[in-house]
Design an enzyme around this catalytic site. Structure first.
Site, short mmCIF file in Angstrom:
data_model
loop_
_atom_site.label_atom_id
_atom_site.label_comp_id
_atom_site.label_asym_id
_atom_site.label_seq_id
_atom_site.Cartn_x
_atom_site.Cartn_y
_atom_site.Cartn_z
N HIS A 122 -65.53 -19.91 38.61
CA HIS A 122 -66.77 -19.29 39.10
C HIS A 122 -66.48 -17.91 39.69
CE1 HIS A 122 -70.00 -22.16 38.61
NE2 HIS A 122 -69.36 -23.13 39.24
N GLN A 138 -72.34 -18.91 43.47
CA GLN A 138 -73.40 -19.91 43.26
C GLN A 138 -74.50 -19.83 44.32
OE1 GLN A 138 -70.49 -23.36 42.73
NE2 GLN A 138 -72.16 -23.89 41.33
N HIS A 190 -62.32 -25.36 38.27
CA HIS A 190 -63.77 -25.13 38.10
C HIS A 190 -64.26 -24.05 39.08
CE1 HIS A 190 -67.96 -26.83 37.33
NE2 HIS A 190 -68.15 -26.04 38.38
N GLU A 191 -63.87 -24.18 40.36
CA GLU A 191 -64.36 -23.23 41.38
C GLU A 191 -63.77 -21.84 41.18
OE1 GLU A 191 -66.89 -24.13 42.91
OE2 GLU A 191 -66.65 -26.24 42.40
N GLY A 229 -67.53 -29.10 45.26
CA GLY A 229 -67.09 -27.72 45.40
C GLY A 229 -68.29 -26.80 45.27
N CYS A 231 -71.95 -29.25 37.07
CA CYS A 231 -71.95 -28.07 37.94
C CYS A 231 -73.31 -27.95 38.60
CB CYS A 231 -71.67 -26.83 37.08
SG CYS A 231 -71.72 -25.29 38.00
N LEU A 232 -73.32 -27.61 39.88
CA LEU A 232 -74.59 -27.49 40.61
C LEU A 232 -75.45 -26.36 40.05
CD1 LEU A 232 -73.30 -28.00 44.28
CD2 LEU A 232 -74.40 -29.68 42.77
ZN ZN Z 1 -69.81 -25.13 39.19
#
Ligand code: ZN
Length: 183
Positions: free
Chosen positions: A156, A53, A152-153, A48, A110-111
């Site tokens: 964000h 991000q 999670h997304e 995701g 998480c990226l």
């Molecule tokens: Zn993330």
């Protein structure tokens, strides 16, 4: 085209992202952004990626959990996490409803926090109402790992990162996670 993924500490990750209009969704700018976010998510790779991000404070995220990503996971791990392939799709202006308590605890990463993992309790089942990449309304009912990805997304898009919800004593480097946790 690949976009730069911002890391935690960048203020854009802490802002509540703004809603998109249907007209904006159909614009070349947003359609291009979706394509670049898809490329960036696949390149990372991740399951995701939310617009903040990549530095865009917009209520938009892309999701995809390819069967290919499951190759190195055991059958038992996949089953415990209720992790199944999810095809590529886009969520815009999402609203999320948790249908069960946030009591399913697994490690996630998480990226925007590369190289770290922690246990995050999440709801097993959620309902999401959103728009798709054409601006069409959509309702998603998800459970298991897909429900975790959505939570999670969508966090964000509200300016939240998993470290806000993690069991902080479980915070670990990826290396230590692989050494001590992964079976
Ligand atoms: Zn993330």
């Amino acid at each position: 085209m690949l976009l730069k993924v911002v890391s935690v500490g960048d203020p854009v990750l802490r802002k509540k992202a703004r809603l998109l209009t249907s007209e904006e969704i159909r614009s070349k700018t947003i359609q291009d952004l979706i394509a670049y976010m898809r490329d960036t998510m696949r390149d990372s790779p991740g399951v995701g990626l939310a617009a903040p991000q990549v530095g865009e404070s917009l209520q938009l995220a892309v999701i995809e959990d390819k069967a290919d990503y499951h190759k190195n996971l055991s059958e038992a791990d996949l089953k415990a996490r209720e992790r199944k392939p999810v095809s590529f799709h886009v969520i815009i202006n999402p609203e999320i409803e948790l249908l069960t308590p946030s009591d399913i605890a697994f490690h996630e990463g998480c990226l925007s926090l590369p190289g770290f993992m922690a246990v995050v309790p999440r709801a097993r089942k959620v309902r999401v109402t959103c728009l798709d990449e054409h601006g069409k309304p959509r309702t998603i009912e998800a459970s298991g790992w897909y429900a975790r990805i959505l939570q999670h997304e969508i966090d964000h898009l509200q300016g939240r990162v998993y470290i806000d919800r993690m069991q902080s004593e479980t915070f670990a480097t990826l290396e230590n996670y692989q050494r001590h946790q992964k079976k």
